[in-house]
Design an enzyme around this catalytic site. Sequence first.
Site, PDB file in Angstrom:
ATOM      1  N   LYS A  16      28.762  13.093  62.370  1.00  0.00           N
ATOM      2  CA  LYS A  16      29.100  12.655  63.737  1.00  0.00           C
ATOM      3  C   LYS A  16      30.525  12.118  63.819  1.00  0.00           C
ATOM      4  O   LYS A  16      30.913  11.538  64.824  1.00  0.00           O
ATOM      5  CB  LYS A  16      28.131  11.559  64.188  1.00  0.00           C
ATOM      6  CG  LYS A  16      26.668  11.972  64.225  1.00  0.00           C
ATOM      7  CD  LYS A  16      25.823  10.803  64.709  1.00  0.00           C
ATOM      8  CE  LYS A  16      24.348  11.151  64.722  1.00  0.00           C
ATOM      9  NZ  LYS A  16      23.540   9.974  65.097  1.00  0.00           N
TER      10      LYS A  16
ATOM     11  N   HIS B  81      34.731  12.686  37.099  1.00  0.00           N
ATOM     12  CA  HIS B  81      33.299  12.429  36.978  1.00  0.00           C
ATOM     13  C   HIS B  81      33.156  11.465  35.794  1.00  0.00           C
ATOM     14  O   HIS B  81      32.725  11.852  34.708  1.00  0.00           O
ATOM     15  CB  HIS B  81      32.582  13.755  36.723  1.00  0.00           C
ATOM     16  CG  HIS B  81      31.102  13.733  36.909  1.00  0.00           C
ATOM     17  ND1 HIS B  81      30.367  12.559  36.965  1.00  0.00           N
ATOM     18  CD2 HIS B  81      30.214  14.751  37.049  1.00  0.00           C
ATOM     19  CE1 HIS B  81      29.083  12.872  37.119  1.00  0.00           C
ATOM     20  NE2 HIS B  81      28.964  14.196  37.177  1.00  0.00           N
TER      21      HIS B  81
ATOM     22  N   ARG C  90      20.841  16.523  38.293  1.00  0.00           N
ATOM     23  CA  ARG C  90      20.722  15.533  37.199  1.00  0.00           C
ATOM     24  C   ARG C  90      21.498  14.254  37.447  1.00  0.00           C
ATOM     25  O   ARG C  90      21.013  13.165  37.119  1.00  0.00           O
ATOM     26  CB  ARG C  90      21.023  16.166  35.839  1.00  0.00           C
ATOM     27  CG  ARG C  90      22.408  16.393  35.445  1.00  0.00           C
ATOM     28  CD  ARG C  90      22.567  17.694  34.705  1.00  0.00           C
ATOM     29  NE  ARG C  90      22.462  18.800  35.652  1.00  0.00           N
ATOM     30  CZ  ARG C  90      21.536  19.741  35.604  1.00  0.00           C
ATOM     31  NH1 ARG C  90      20.648  19.749  34.658  1.00  0.00           N
ATOM     32  NH2 ARG C  90      21.521  20.706  36.510  1.00  0.00           N
ATOM     33  N   THR C  91      22.692  14.344  38.014  1.00  0.00           N
ATOM     34  CA  THR C  91      23.462  13.101  38.171  1.00  0.00           C
ATOM     35  C   THR C  91      22.757  12.165  39.143  1.00  0.00           C
ATOM     36  O   THR C  91      22.600  10.969  38.890  1.00  0.00           O
ATOM     37  CB  THR C  91      24.891  13.418  38.641  1.00  0.00           C
ATOM     38  OG1 THR C  91      25.477  14.333  37.720  1.00  0.00           O
ATOM     39  CG2 THR C  91      25.739  12.166  38.705  1.00  0.00           C
TER      40      THR C  91
ATOM     41  N   ARG D  92      28.692  10.826  45.392  1.00  0.00           N
ATOM     42  CA  ARG D  92      29.343  12.117  45.082  1.00  0.00           C
ATOM     43  C   ARG D  92      29.812  12.714  46.396  1.00  0.00           C
ATOM     44  O   ARG D  92      29.083  12.684  47.402  1.00  0.00           O
ATOM     45  CB  ARG D  92      28.358  13.062  44.390  1.00  0.00           C
ATOM     46  CG  ARG D  92      28.896  14.478  44.289  1.00  0.00           C
ATOM     47  CD  ARG D  92      28.020  15.374  43.450  1.00  0.00           C
ATOM     48  NE  ARG D  92      28.107  15.029  42.038  1.00  0.00           N
ATOM     49  CZ  ARG D  92      27.528  15.723  41.062  1.00  0.00           C
ATOM     50  NH1 ARG D  92      26.797  16.797  41.361  1.00  0.00           N
ATOM     51  NH2 ARG D  92      27.658  15.365  39.805  1.00  0.00           N
TER      52      ARG D  92
HETATM   53  C1  NCD Z   1      28.859  18.838  36.803  1.00  0.00           C
HETATM   54  C2  NCD Z   1      29.508  18.391  38.099  1.00  0.00           C
HETATM   55  O1  NCD Z   1      28.840  18.206  39.110  1.00  0.00           O
HETATM   56  O2  NCD Z   1      30.726  18.216  38.027  1.00  0.00           O
HETATM   57  N1  NCD Z   1      27.489  18.608  36.783  1.00  0.00           N
HETATM   58  C3  NCD Z   1      27.017  17.361  36.438  1.00  0.00           C
HETATM   59  O3  NCD Z   1      27.241  16.395  37.135  1.00  0.00           O
HETATM   60  N2  NCD Z   1      26.351  17.248  35.295  1.00  0.00           N
HETATM   61  C4  NCD Z   1      29.252  20.175  36.343  1.00  0.00           C
HETATM   62  C5  NCD Z   1      28.981  21.359  37.231  1.00  0.00           C
HETATM   63  O4  NCD Z   1      28.465  21.229  38.334  1.00  0.00           O
HETATM   64  O5  NCD Z   1      29.283  22.458  36.787  1.00  0.00           O
END
Ligand code: NCD
Length: 345
Positions: free
Chosen positions: A95, A144, A66-67, A116
């Site tokens: 690499k 986050h 989703r992110t 990320r």
């Molecule tokens: C979360 C994350 O990646 O920190 N997910 C998200 O981005 N909605 C929570 C999780 O992975 O549990």
Amino acid sequence: MAFIDRGNGLNFQGAHILSINQFEKQDVTRVFDVADQMQPYALRKKVTRVLEGAILGNMFFEASTRTRVSFGSAFNLLGGEVRETAGFESSALVKGESLQDTARVLSGFSDVICMRHPDEGSVAEFATASRVPVMNGGDGANEHPTQALLDLYTIRKELAATGRDIDGLTIAMVGDLRHGRTVHSLCKLLCLYDNVKVVLVSPKELLLPAELIEAMRSSGIAVQTSEDLAPSIADVDIVYSTRIQEERFGSKQEADLYRGRFRLNQAIYTEFCQPNTVIMHPLPRDSRADANELDNDLNNNPNLAIFRQTDNGVLVRMALFALVLGVVDTVDKYSHDIRWFNARA
Ligand code: NCD
């Protein structure tokens, strides 16, 4: 590059969005106001081309659905294009390239970068060498920030529907509070508000880091800890459930020790929660039988806000892009009505 401008709030244009530490209350309000303005575009009532020609570099070196797609969709909805890099294996990091070199290169191809990465501080390190704004989509167990903003935006909307407010909020945060970066960022964000009560429900091994508890207490938040779900959710506005962050443990067996400890289902909700308690989760919820932290039998509960959270995430990320790229005031100028059948209308 513009950064934190304390006192006058965050100067969004050109800024990296790396941590909730950058935000003051007025900045959060600004994001929420712009997110509200994005509603007609996210609901496909109108189309805007304001970011036509702009490119988002969407770099996800850790699992994400989703992110990653929410950032990409938000950028597309503003008329921009998205280039994706996913996984170490398919990038030059495998690499031995440094994060800074990757930033030097990728920022030449992009107008903004979302990233990320499994290491704490990695996105900030990347940002030091980037020529364009960088948004933190999760750096290990650290933070986050965009998730916290969408969570608080959701909290505000859900509570407003029943005459409640963020000031005065009582929230139970449940699960892996030690590794949960969404919780870490949300706790920091709540420090900006008044009369907040936080109940931290976790096994003691997975307690929220002490410095975050300390930060909340010194900003006036009443913090309680508990290892017992039922009494902790009896008198709260929000239950914020989280997944055991298996990827942050030494082994699956270690994560298994904690999985399934705090399950919420409709029967427990009916017995212990107030009828207007809102249920949230950053998702993904772990729906395997040994975990099942939020049971599917809650799906018809009108207070289950988890899919409103994901919808709100697009609005909040559109707002951040519009603010950082300086187009808040021109979004409508480059808009027109949609030309296709809108199944959401
Ligand atoms: C979360 C994350 O990646 O920190 N997910 C998200 O981005 N909605 C929570 C999780 O992975 O549990």
